[in-house]
Scaffold this active site. Structure first.
Site, mmCIF file in Angstrom:
data_model
loop_
_atom_site.group_PDB
_atom_site.id
_atom_site.type_symbol
_atom_site.label_atom_id
_atom_site.label_comp_id
_atom_site.label_asym_id
_atom_site.label_seq_id
_atom_site.Cartn_x
_atom_site.Cartn_y
_atom_site.Cartn_z
ATOM 1 N N VAL A 57 0.846 -1.191 0.000
ATOM 2 C CA VAL A 57 0.000 0.000 0.000
ATOM 3 C C VAL A 57 0.886 1.246 0.000
ATOM 4 O O VAL A 57 2.108 1.167 0.163
ATOM 5 C CB VAL A 57 -0.984 0.007 1.197
ATOM 6 C CG1 VAL A 57 -1.994 -1.120 1.051
ATOM 7 C CG2 VAL A 57 -0.249 -0.094 2.519
ATOM 8 N N THR A 58 0.261 2.405 -0.125
ATOM 9 C CA THR A 58 0.958 3.624 -0.532
ATOM 10 C C THR A 58 1.950 4.173 0.480
ATOM 11 O O THR A 58 3.133 4.339 0.178
ATOM 12 C CB THR A 58 -0.070 4.704 -0.896
ATOM 13 O OG1 THR A 58 -0.815 4.248 -2.026
ATOM 14 C CG2 THR A 58 0.601 6.028 -1.242
ATOM 15 N N PHE A 59 1.509 4.502 1.669
ATOM 16 C CA PHE A 59 2.398 5.189 2.604
ATOM 17 C C PHE A 59 3.562 4.323 3.068
ATOM 18 O O PHE A 59 4.703 4.798 3.112
ATOM 19 C CB PHE A 59 1.598 5.752 3.784
ATOM 20 C CG PHE A 59 1.099 7.158 3.552
ATOM 21 C CD1 PHE A 59 1.422 8.187 4.424
ATOM 22 C CD2 PHE A 59 0.307 7.469 2.455
ATOM 23 C CE1 PHE A 59 0.966 9.490 4.212
ATOM 24 C CE2 PHE A 59 -0.151 8.754 2.226
ATOM 25 C CZ PHE A 59 0.181 9.769 3.113
#
Length: 416
Positions: free
Chosen positions: A79-81
């Site tokens: 996922v992104t963070f």
């Protein structure tokens, strides 16, 4: 179409000046009065490697063909963070502490870090477990600029990038590029030595419509146009940077027919749901520890659950105190849903980071990179030591290595 063809023609003129040099030949680059060429780290959120060469991305296709490209394995969770933090620190999420897009910390009671709710994102306490490239570079006297990047708005030990912008999703890809070009229109050493540039539109389209949608292709074309304008604009300023173009993860299709309610795994009274989706992080309610462990230990179709101490070692995940007590990971394409959640559709990510659908993009192009090379899959922790090598800085202790890039660099970097 004519404008896109004209833009590509401009790129074909400006890019090969670096790409066609002999691998051992020094490059004549004058973006800074002293030191290596500037490094620009570009992230295209949610861009799968197989989005290239579909007729939508002539700029990226050309950069890949005249540089080094390949698939890159994201960190878990995909996922992104967590992955954007890994890219600029070289640490796994377990080590840098951004373990999810939504997380809690026993040392920060009563607060939740949540990307979706925009809470805690600029609180330095959540980010204190690592130091990103731009902070180390600033501490060593190099000017940096961040045109969006998760964590780039946070002060570290009183330091920030010399130039930075607070994230605003309404800023268009072209406007983001215009800002970067404005920084490079400054004279000599007033230009940044290290710059980040972040695009989120491909990821948004993938979530809403799925990875195979026309919307993803339109978003990819828009980003490709912007990167083409960046390359052309840098050429106009006489700047030949080392470009590192990456994504944070891939994307896969989901369906309301592939749903696993978390209450099918354990009674709602036994658990607190910290996060859900492709994976779920669960904590037991006080006094329900044994009941939750027993329920999650039973076999369940399309999902596997572990107590954090037994998460498979290959995920390099579960030692950080911010990781919930239990991790449940869905089979790719299935979703773990909390009570009251809307039926999922479109696309998502967060699955097993070894799944090809979660693979991330890598393109390296510029004076440091060879031409027309495909690099075998590597882990994204390796981007940080590569970036530090190109900047001429000693990396902080990290989980990566520059070894995968050794056969694909040239000039002074070929013998590191």
């Amino acid at each position: 179409m004519m404008r896109r063809l004209a833009l590509l023609a401009t790129i074909l003129v400006t890019i090969p000046l670096a790409a066609c040099q002999d691998d051992a030949a020094p490059s004549s680059v004058t973006p800074l009065s002293n030191g290596p060429p500037p490094v620009i780290l570009i992230s295209i959120d949610g861009f799968r490697p197989d989005y290239l060469h579909r007729g939508d991305t002539p700029t990226l296709d050309h950069l890949a063909e005249t540089g080094v490209s390949g698939a890159m394995r994201p960190a878990f969770p995909s996922v992104t963070f967590p992955n954007h933090t890994t890219l600029v620190t070289g640490l796994t999420p377990d080590h840098h502490g951004i373990v999810s897009n939504t997380m809690r910390d026993p040392a920060i009671p009563g607060e939740t870090f949540s990307v979706g709710k925009r809470t805690g994102l600029n609180d330095p306490r959540w980010w204190a477990g690592s130091e990103p490239v731009w902070i180390t570079a600033e501490a060593h006297g190099l000017r940096t600029a961040t045109m969006f990047w998760p964590g780039s708005e946070v002060p570290f030990h009183g330091l920030r990038p010399h130039d930075w912008r607070a994230f605003d999703p309404q800023v268009t890809p072209q406007e983001r590029v215009d800002q970067v070009l404005a920084w490079f229109r400054r004279p000599g050493n007033a230009r940044p030595a290290f710059t980040t540039l972040y695009f989120d539109g491909v990821d948004h389209a993938g979530h809403k419509y799925g990875p195979d949608s026309a919307a993803v292709r339109r978003a990819a074309r828009k980003v490709d146009d912007a990167i083409g304008a960046l390359v052309a604009g840098l050429g106009d300023e006489g700047v030949t940077p080392d470009l590192i173009i990456v994504s944070d993860h891939g994307m896969t299709a989901i369906s309301p027919k592939r749903v696993i309610p978390l209450t099918d795994l354990a009674p709602a009274d036994d658990m607190e749901i910290v996060t859900s989706g492709a994976y779920a992080g669960l904590d037991p309610r006080p006094g329900h520890e044994h009941a939750l462990a027993t329920a999650l230990a039973r076999p369940h179709a399309h999902v596997q659950c572990w107590p954090k101490s037994r998460i498979p070692a290959r995920f390099a995940y579960g030692q950080n105190p911010r990781v919930p007590a239990f991790l449940c990971l869905a089979q790719t394409g299935w979703m773990l849903t909390a009570p009251g959640a809307h039926p999922p559709s479109g696309g998502t990510h967060g699955y097993d980071n070894a799944d090809p659908a979660m693979a991330a993009l890598f393109i390296g192009h510029g004076p440091a990179f060879a031409s027309d090379k495909t690099i075998p899959e590597f882990d994204n922790v390796d981007i940080y030591p590569l970036t530090m090598e190109l900047l001429g800085l000693m990396p902080l202790p990290d989980d990566g290595t520059v070894t995968p890039f050794a056969p694909y660099l040239r000039g002074v970097y070929a013998n590191f």
